[in-house]
Design a protein around this motif. Structure first.
Motif, mmCIF file in Angstrom:
data_model
loop_
_atom_site.group_PDB
_atom_site.id
_atom_site.type_symbol
_atom_site.label_atom_id
_atom_site.label_comp_id
_atom_site.label_asym_id
_atom_site.label_seq_id
_atom_site.Cartn_x
_atom_site.Cartn_y
_atom_site.Cartn_z
ATOM 1 N N ARG A 132 18.109 -26.341 -3.439
ATOM 2 C CA ARG A 132 18.961 -27.159 -2.558
ATOM 3 C C ARG A 132 20.015 -26.297 -1.845
ATOM 4 N NH1 ARG A 132 18.430 -32.710 -4.280
ATOM 5 N NH2 ARG A 132 17.324 -32.782 -6.255
ATOM 6 N N PHE A 167 17.120 -15.308 -5.728
ATOM 7 C CA PHE A 167 17.981 -16.010 -4.773
ATOM 8 C C PHE A 167 19.180 -15.149 -4.362
ATOM 9 C CE2 PHE A 167 15.540 -19.552 -6.411
ATOM 10 C CZ PHE A 167 15.454 -20.433 -5.353
ATOM 11 N N THR A 226 25.477 -46.897 5.044
ATOM 12 C CA THR A 226 26.279 -45.668 5.087
ATOM 13 C C THR A 226 25.401 -44.424 5.243
ATOM 14 O OG1 THR A 226 26.247 -45.365 2.692
ATOM 15 C CG2 THR A 226 28.034 -46.689 3.583
ATOM 16 N N GLU A 254 21.438 -27.887 1.576
ATOM 17 C CA GLU A 254 21.724 -29.269 1.175
ATOM 18 C C GLU A 254 23.079 -29.388 0.466
ATOM 19 O OE1 GLU A 254 18.323 -31.239 -0.713
ATOM 20 O OE2 GLU A 254 19.740 -32.386 -1.940
ATOM 21 N N TYR A 297 8.886 -25.461 -3.509
ATOM 22 C CA TYR A 297 9.761 -25.008 -4.599
ATOM 23 C C TYR A 297 9.516 -25.833 -5.862
ATOM 24 C CZ TYR A 297 13.117 -21.639 -2.658
ATOM 25 O OH TYR A 297 13.719 -20.527 -2.152
ATOM 26 N N TYR A 311 16.509 -23.883 -10.864
ATOM 27 C CA TYR A 311 15.599 -23.874 -9.711
ATOM 28 C C TYR A 311 15.981 -24.960 -8.715
ATOM 29 C CZ TYR A 311 11.719 -20.660 -10.746
ATOM 30 O OH TYR A 311 10.944 -19.560 -10.936
ATOM 31 N N ASP A 312 16.214 -26.139 -9.246
ATOM 32 C CA ASP A 312 16.494 -27.271 -8.380
ATOM 33 C C ASP A 312 17.761 -27.045 -7.560
ATOM 34 O OD1 ASP A 312 15.909 -30.206 -7.745
ATOM 35 O OD2 ASP A 312 18.010 -30.269 -8.356
ATOM 36 N N SER A 345 32.020 -44.399 -1.416
ATOM 37 C CA SER A 345 30.688 -44.337 -0.791
ATOM 38 C C SER A 345 30.715 -43.467 0.456
ATOM 39 C CB SER A 345 30.222 -45.740 -0.433
ATOM 40 O OG SER A 345 31.093 -46.289 0.526
ATOM 41 N N ARG A 359 7.492 -26.062 -11.364
ATOM 42 C CA ARG A 359 6.750 -26.735 -12.440
ATOM 43 C C ARG A 359 5.569 -25.885 -12.912
ATOM 44 N NH1 ARG A 359 8.179 -32.386 -12.245
ATOM 45 N NH2 ARG A 359 9.311 -32.805 -10.350
ATOM 46 N N ASN A 385 19.816 -23.145 -1.118
ATOM 47 C CA ASN A 385 19.133 -22.316 -0.122
ATOM 48 C C ASN A 385 18.834 -23.075 1.165
ATOM 49 O OD1 ASN A 385 18.592 -19.619 -0.456
ATOM 50 N ND2 ASN A 385 16.363 -19.921 -0.398
ATOM 51 N N SER A 386 18.476 -24.334 1.021
ATOM 52 C CA SER A 386 18.098 -25.109 2.200
ATOM 53 C C SER A 386 19.318 -25.736 2.868
ATOM 54 C CB SER A 386 17.111 -26.204 1.791
ATOM 55 O OG SER A 386 17.771 -27.182 1.010
ATOM 56 N N ASP A 408 13.132 -34.294 -14.694
ATOM 57 C CA ASP A 408 13.295 -34.776 -13.312
ATOM 58 C C ASP A 408 14.565 -35.596 -13.151
ATOM 59 O OD1 ASP A 408 11.097 -33.500 -12.302
ATOM 60 O OD2 ASP A 408 9.743 -35.181 -12.593
ATOM 61 N N ARG A 468 13.610 -36.474 0.176
ATOM 62 C CA ARG A 468 13.042 -35.236 -0.364
ATOM 63 C C ARG A 468 12.862 -35.322 -1.875
ATOM 64 N NH1 ARG A 468 16.145 -31.949 3.647
ATOM 65 N NH2 ARG A 468 17.932 -32.074 2.254
ATOM 66 N N ASP A 469 13.859 -35.902 -2.551
ATOM 67 C CA ASP A 469 13.747 -36.021 -4.014
ATOM 68 C C ASP A 469 12.612 -36.955 -4.416
ATOM 69 O OD1 ASP A 469 15.690 -34.212 -4.596
ATOM 70 O OD2 ASP A 469 17.292 -35.670 -4.763
ATOM 71 N N ASP A 474 10.282 -26.659 2.587
ATOM 72 C CA ASP A 474 10.140 -25.904 1.341
ATOM 73 C C ASP A 474 10.343 -26.717 0.064
ATOM 74 O OD1 ASP A 474 12.830 -26.353 1.342
ATOM 75 O OD2 ASP A 474 13.431 -24.256 1.457
ATOM 76 N N ASN A 519 23.120 -34.974 -7.640
ATOM 77 C CA ASN A 519 23.909 -36.045 -7.013
ATOM 78 C C ASN A 519 25.369 -35.990 -7.433
ATOM 79 O OD1 ASN A 519 21.813 -37.064 -5.532
ATOM 80 N ND2 ASN A 519 21.244 -38.643 -7.012
ATOM 81 N N LYS A 564 9.204 -35.039 -3.823
ATOM 82 C CA LYS A 564 8.921 -34.050 -4.858
ATOM 83 C C LYS A 564 8.345 -34.698 -6.112
ATOM 84 C CE LYS A 564 13.193 -32.289 -4.686
ATOM 85 N NZ LYS A 564 14.372 -31.401 -4.887
ATOM 86 N N ILE A 565 9.007 -35.748 -6.567
ATOM 87 C CA ILE A 565 8.610 -36.353 -7.843
ATOM 88 C C ILE A 565 7.312 -37.137 -7.702
ATOM 89 C CG2 ILE A 565 9.287 -38.142 -9.486
ATOM 90 C CD1 ILE A 565 12.081 -37.003 -9.353
ATOM 91 N N LYS A 612 27.052 -33.243 -5.518
ATOM 92 C CA LYS A 612 27.305 -33.626 -4.120
ATOM 93 C C LYS A 612 28.524 -34.538 -4.006
ATOM 94 C CE LYS A 612 22.477 -33.620 -2.791
ATOM 95 N NZ LYS A 612 21.406 -34.484 -2.268
ATOM 96 N N LYS A 627 17.627 -33.115 -13.119
ATOM 97 C CA LYS A 627 17.793 -32.407 -11.856
ATOM 98 C C LYS A 627 18.487 -33.283 -10.820
ATOM 99 C CE LYS A 627 13.293 -31.337 -11.652
ATOM 100 N NZ LYS A 627 12.000 -30.750 -11.243
ATOM 101 N N ILE A 628 17.989 -34.496 -10.666
ATOM 102 C CA ILE A 628 18.500 -35.352 -9.599
ATOM 103 C C ILE A 628 19.902 -35.867 -9.908
ATOM 104 C CG2 ILE A 628 18.130 -37.606 -8.515
ATOM 105 C CD1 ILE A 628 15.205 -36.917 -8.396
#
Lengths: 282, 282, 282, 282
Positions: free
Chosen positions: B105, B132, C241, B110, C100, B100-101, B282, C105, B107-108, B253, C252-253, C96, B261, C256-257, B264, B256-257
């Motif tokens: 992301r 999706f 940076t 990100e 989402y 889901y997470d 960085s 959840r 979809n938007s 949680d 956003r993260d 969103d 990350n 959400k949390i 990315k 997901k993050i």
């Protein structure tokens, strides 16, 4: 061997990095560190570079760099001898935690700095200065004597060739007379997560507002109170079980670490200031 | 306009930075990002560079860079088209939180990536893939069918020209057959603060040990279980009041993050691997 | 079996805990959780208690407790059926990520709540509501229609017997008409570390100020903008940076949390409000 | 006025809280703090309670509580005079950072404790002990003299009626001879995020593994190395730019704070140990 640290900022333009690295190569230098940042919103280029030369002095560098590159790119720049210890003046008042912490780090060699003296508006912390064998100057400050006190402080700073000043919970507002002599060279520790809780008694305000996290902020002092460029911040979680005294106690640990980290960044010339903000190189 | 991202590592030597930046200047390129790192213990030089050229193609760069510099410094290097979206395969099992997470992301906008398909050993999460509009392949895995299942997985990856694979709580050990085809290109999320609690049921082990902080770790998959190069980690505080189910919920949680990350960083080619560790630019 | 959750606050006095626990023992109840807090500055006592009874209904408890104890200690108190799912209304706008996150959840059973409907001033997120099979009401809001729109919103809330409202990046100021109907029952997520950066565009303000840490804050809505009792906060580190868009993505993260955690605390009746602050039981 | 702190644990049963609070009310005590925890997996009940009595001594409490309640619920329990300062022995070796930190806190009144002496296997830190006017005993430890050295250490602890021992980077393994005399009363600081990196040189191992976060752990010493009940942990972020010495420097700040926090929890009797884990009351 000459070891230099070079800081540059200017309008972002093509070819700066190549020209600078080229200049160093041409003069038989070795680049041991390079990092750069571009602020795309403001279109400003920043660079930090460490380099070593076997037969090229700081004076040579300065002269040649000025001729070859500074005008071409309209650079603002500073150069430092990487191996020279900067001289730091410590201003304190009655709180001892930051003082103990900094002197402990100084003693164990963690801070690449000289501390020629400690200034305080109270005599309270003299025994600590004594136990670390650092000269302690008691310069009382009242509304009436403030101008004179600052003149004395500046005289001492000049005499000992001080490079930057650390306000380790000094609890006095430093006037423009000092700030102008040490622009972006007076480091303060404020006991809140700025810009929240500017001014006096931030822990009391944090308690009243019922925040779930408190912080500390180290920044360069500017004329506007607690509004200077932020060097370092850190936070810790609190809850309704913490009374004001608990916030103060937890905050002390934040203040110590945030101030020490800001000082280390400053000492290593990793901080560049512009638009009242900082670029912190890694 | 050609936009390239260049990654280099080699033995640390004098003049690399100057030669590389020179090469780019000579070919009328503009450097928009440069960062470097030297591992002083291993004496290895790392560099990441982004550059833009108006009349110099990726093929030109590749040919000329090889001739001029690669051999001279015995470089290991990779070059990417900064503007090309990498293709990512998603492997899942029955847990939906990372799926889901990531799809939220994606979809938007990100995540700068294409997701041509999702593979799972169960049918459970097909409705999510459907909602999706991403093709979902159900490839069951048993001890007996594992080799064949992996062959199917690899076939799909080839067919869709997949660049890297993300195991979003896939719950299966991936064999060397896949790892060798995608070296440092299979990203896993492990639900502990590695190297603590390697293997199955880390939350149960964390609960039993009574730790006060739990974590999650995203790493590249290697043949040794949960021992590959770490890309990203994060942690959160827990207490005796948290039962195992609470640790699992809090951990979701983190997972997901941390996974998002790590993905990315990989997408932006900010990760370099050596000696089973990562340099993260960085 | 009757399972109740009891929240009490009153002036701190001797004997409250004994009297309350006694009352429960006398009525053959078993205490499964008790926690208390005393605000020593304000001299206020807070208590949260979970208890189970085999032959004592919520009505019995209510009547007897009122007679025996409420007047004696001048208590403010609330009692809940621990096993009843509260009904939550979701207000959204165009963003969103929180939607989402909360629906993911909700779907996986992580939130002990019913969500009878979603309200939005735009139609943008309707497809997400649809994919989770939750009724979606599009109620546009303009300066002129605001009063009427809020009347419609309240009508829906009444109709579905809503217990509390969550503003998941709703982007509209909710008037006292709604707040008064749902005192300390409208939960907002603000995308800054309050009290820093109250109001619109906090990430832009954070960028401008050059903070090294950004945050998010979930609070109950009161008439003063972003000044209600704080339920939960969290922060993450940023640097020079990060452009504004990076702050927004990292934020956003956090949002959400922090919002999800605040909702969980509210659902479990772990939050007590007084003096515009919260006591959060563990 | 008698102020007591009471810790209880036993099998979870109905009516414990009511009986205990009743006992206190009956004896005209006022409960100023009560917190409880039930480990549902093990079915164990824990309670911490602070109470004040005007005409009921600790001896009265002890005798009556034993008769009335201890046997009935098969309680394990301890009672403390809330106002009595515990006596703490400090064991150090050559590292000074935790010693400076603890003595700074001690001096400023932050630690509610007496420190009758410091023991070290080296003479290195004697000047620091001297500057804080705390007796320093140099007891060298070699493989051959270890048993005798520990006998000397224990003799000092007895002589000064020591309640608990703090190993502030003592760097020696303490044998069961000491542990058995001070069960769950020897507090160690380990410089890693346990259970990762047990044993010697954890920063070197963390560096080698390439972790992105390092930690420190304070725990009670048991016979198994670094495996005792964890009291407190904290972590900080690191990157590839940190050499081993940087990890060590960053770790020092973690060690100081984690150890100080663990000591404070111990002093306030907020720690209960069972199954090699801790319950930490707030």
């Amino acid at each position: 061997m000459t070891k230099i640290t070079l800081l540059i900022h200017c309008k972002d333009q093509s070819g700066i990095i190549a020209d600078v690295t080229n200049f160093i190569a041409k003069n038989k230098g070795n680049i041991v560190y390079i990092d750069q940042h571009v602020d795309r919103e403001q279109d400003i280029f920043f660079m930090r570079l460490e380099s070593e030369f076997t037969s090229f002095s700081m004076e040579d560098f300065t002269t040649n760099f000025k001729n070859d590159l500074v005008a071409k790119f309209a650079m603002k720049w500073r150069i430092y001898n990487t191996e020279a210890k900067p001289k730091m003046a410590l201003f304190v008042s009655k709180y001892d935690h930051c003082l103990y912490d900094l002197l402990g780090r100084y003693n164990s060699g963690e801070l690449f700095v000289e501390i020629p003296f400690i200034i305080s508006n109270h005599n309270t912390l003299k025994p600590i200065a004594d136990s670390f064998n650092i000269p302690f100057y008691h310069i009382p400050v009242t509304k009436e004597t403030k101008a004179e006190a600052e003149a004395q402080q500046l005289k001492l700073c000049k005499e000992f060739d001080i490079h930057f000043i650390v306000l380790a919970r000094y609890m006095q507002i430093v006037s423009s007379k000092i700030i102008n002599q040490y622009p972006n060279k007076v480091i303060n520790i404020h006991h809140s997560f700025l810009p929240a809780f500017v001014g006096a008694k931030p822990y009391h305000s944090a308690y009243k507002r019922g925040v779930k996290i408190i912080g500390a902020t180290s920044h360069y002092v500017t004329e506007e109170l607690d509004a200077g460029p932020i060097i370092e911040q850190d936070v810790t979680r609190v809850s309704h079980t913490h009374a004001i005294d608990d916030l103060i106690a937890k905050g002390r640990d934040l203040e110590k670490i945030v101030l020490a980290n800001a000082i280390k960044l400053h000492i290593k010339r990793k901080v560049m200031v512009y638009n009242n903000k900082t670029v912190i190189f890694s």
